[in-house]
Scaffold this active site. Structure first.
Site, PDB file in Angstrom:
ATOM      1  N   ASN A 152       2.280   1.417   4.359  1.00  0.00           N
ATOM      2  CA  ASN A 152       2.585   0.132   5.028  1.00  0.00           C
ATOM      3  C   ASN A 152       2.274   0.179   6.522  1.00  0.00           C
ATOM      4  O   ASN A 152       2.952  -0.449   7.339  1.00  0.00           O
ATOM      5  CB  ASN A 152       4.044  -0.297   4.786  1.00  0.00           C
ATOM      6  CG  ASN A 152       4.359  -1.726   5.204  1.00  0.00           C
ATOM      7  OD1 ASN A 152       5.482  -2.033   5.598  1.00  0.00           O
ATOM      8  ND2 ASN A 152       3.396  -2.610   5.138  1.00  0.00           N
ATOM      9  N   CYS A 173       0.871  -1.184   0.000  1.00  0.00           N
ATOM     10  CA  CYS A 173       0.000   0.000   0.000  1.00  0.00           C
ATOM     11  C   CYS A 173       0.905   1.230   0.000  1.00  0.00           C
ATOM     12  O   CYS A 173       2.077   1.145  -0.380  1.00  0.00           O
ATOM     13  CB  CYS A 173      -0.983  -0.021   1.174  1.00  0.00           C
ATOM     14  SG  CYS A 173      -0.240   0.035   2.806  1.00  0.00           S
ATOM     15  N   CYS A 215      -1.511   0.787   7.383  1.00  0.00           N
ATOM     16  CA  CYS A 215      -2.960   0.539   7.507  1.00  0.00           C
ATOM     17  C   CYS A 215      -3.419  -0.694   6.725  1.00  0.00           C
ATOM     18  O   CYS A 215      -3.769  -1.718   7.311  1.00  0.00           O
ATOM     19  CB  CYS A 215      -3.764   1.754   7.041  1.00  0.00           C
ATOM     20  SG  CYS A 215      -3.459   3.235   8.012  1.00  0.00           S
ATOM     21  N   ARG A 216      -3.407  -0.602   5.391  1.00  0.00           N
ATOM     22  CA  ARG A 216      -4.004  -1.672   4.583  1.00  0.00           C
ATOM     23  C   ARG A 216      -3.100  -2.892   4.406  1.00  0.00           C
ATOM     24  O   ARG A 216      -3.529  -4.029   4.648  1.00  0.00           O
ATOM     25  CB  ARG A 216      -4.391  -1.118   3.198  1.00  0.00           C
ATOM     26  CG  ARG A 216      -5.529  -0.129   3.247  1.00  0.00           C
ATOM     27  CD  ARG A 216      -5.671   0.647   1.953  1.00  0.00           C
ATOM     28  NE  ARG A 216      -4.527   1.533   1.741  1.00  0.00           N
ATOM     29  CZ  ARG A 216      -4.322   2.279   0.654  1.00  0.00           C
ATOM     30  NH1 ARG A 216      -5.196   2.226  -0.332  1.00  0.00           N
ATOM     31  NH2 ARG A 216      -3.277   3.059   0.562  1.00  0.00           N
ATOM     32  N   SER A 217      -1.847  -2.678   3.952  1.00  0.00           N
ATOM     33  CA  SER A 217      -1.019  -3.857   3.648  1.00  0.00           C
ATOM     34  C   SER A 217      -0.648  -4.682   4.889  1.00  0.00           C
ATOM     35  O   SER A 217      -0.548  -5.908   4.766  1.00  0.00           O
ATOM     36  CB  SER A 217       0.218  -3.494   2.814  1.00  0.00           C
ATOM     37  OG  SER A 217       1.046  -2.573   3.461  1.00  0.00           O
ATOM     38  N   ASP A 241      -8.204   3.929   1.178  1.00  0.00           N
ATOM     39  CA  ASP A 241      -7.225   4.270   2.212  1.00  0.00           C
ATOM     40  C   ASP A 241      -7.975   4.742   3.467  1.00  0.00           C
ATOM     41  O   ASP A 241      -8.659   5.764   3.424  1.00  0.00           O
ATOM     42  CB  ASP A 241      -6.329   5.382   1.666  1.00  0.00           C
ATOM     43  CG  ASP A 241      -5.197   5.724   2.609  1.00  0.00           C
ATOM     44  OD1 ASP A 241      -5.229   5.266   3.776  1.00  0.00           O
ATOM     45  OD2 ASP A 241      -4.284   6.441   2.181  1.00  0.00           O
TER      46      ASP A 241
HETATM   47  P1  4NP Z   1      -1.801   2.838   4.081  1.00  0.00           P
HETATM   48  O1  4NP Z   1      -2.418   4.198   4.653  1.00  0.00           O
HETATM   49  O2  4NP Z   1      -1.236   3.180   2.725  1.00  0.00           O
HETATM   50  O3  4NP Z   1      -2.976   1.929   4.002  1.00  0.00           O
HETATM   51  O4  4NP Z   1      -0.747   2.387   5.067  1.00  0.00           O
HETATM   52  C1  4NP Z   1      -1.667   5.379   4.809  1.00  0.00           C
HETATM   53  C2  4NP Z   1      -0.869   5.534   5.902  1.00  0.00           C
HETATM   54  C3  4NP Z   1      -0.149   6.697   6.077  1.00  0.00           C
HETATM   55  C4  4NP Z   1      -0.249   7.698   5.138  1.00  0.00           C
HETATM   56  C5  4NP Z   1      -1.048   7.527   4.020  1.00  0.00           C
HETATM   57  C6  4NP Z   1      -1.755   6.351   3.851  1.00  0.00           C
HETATM   58  N1  4NP Z   1       0.466   8.908   5.309  1.00  0.00           N
HETATM   59  O5  4NP Z   1       0.275   9.836   4.499  1.00  0.00           O
HETATM   60  O6  4NP Z   1       1.251   9.019   6.261  1.00  0.00           O
END
Ligand code: 4NP
Length: 154
Positions: free
Chosen positions: A11, A8, A13-15, A122
């Site tokens: 790294n 994602c 939240c989703r992955s 997201d």
């Molecule tokens: P992820 O979500 O891609 O599912 O881990 C996010 C986590 C952090 C951020 C963006 C998306 N960020 O901008 O810090």
């Protein structure tokens, strides 16, 4: 050993959820699952507390995971690379060196024909219910992936 990487943006939240869910559905002796982010914002970080909580509510432990950034050598290490959305797809395939690398990358929801919208949203700026929704989407996709991979003669 078959190696699968979940990717994602951050790294956290989703992955990490996809990583923990798929790992829980596959035998550890023949499958290696990992996750990474296309960005470097959260290298070394624990998964987001909301992902940890939602996973835990479903009996899955992900707190040992730490954020890392996707790197070109992941194309050599992994057989399958599942991304959460089109932006992840673009960021990962930008690093591909050849068509073999590109061929390893798939939107994870493409494994599920019943899902029309192929984007895992997201949840970072959302609520715990958004994380639950992500869990539901990923749980279905990972069930299909695990069935496909364990039935396949690799
Ligand atoms: P992820 O979500 O891609 O599912 O881990 C996010 C986590 C952090 C951020 C963006 C998306 N960020 O901008 O810090």
């Amino acid at each position: 050993m078959t190696r699968i990487l979940m990717v994602c943006l951050g790294n956290i939240c989703r992955s990490p959820l996809a990583h923990g869910i798929l790992e829980s559905k596959l035998p550890k002796d023949t499958f290696y699952v990992d996750s990474a982010g296309t960005a470097n914002y959260h290298v070394g970080d624990l998964p987001d507390q909301r992902s940890i909580t939602v996973a835990q509510n479903h009996g899955i432990y992900i707190s040992h995971q730490r954020g890392r950034q996707f790197k070109t050598s992941d194309f050599d290490t992994f057989d399958y690379i599942y991304v959460m959305d089109q932006s992840n797809y673009d960021n990962v395939t930008k690093l591909a060196r050849n068509t073999n690398d590109i061929g390893k990358v798939k939107l994870i929801l493409e494994v599920d024909d019943t899902v029309k919208n192929k984007r895992v949203p997201d949840p970072y700026y959302g609520e715990i219910s958004d994380f639950e929704h992500v869990f539901t989407l990923l749980d279905l996709a990972c069930s299909i992936i695990s069935k496909t991979l364990t039935n396949k003669d690799l």
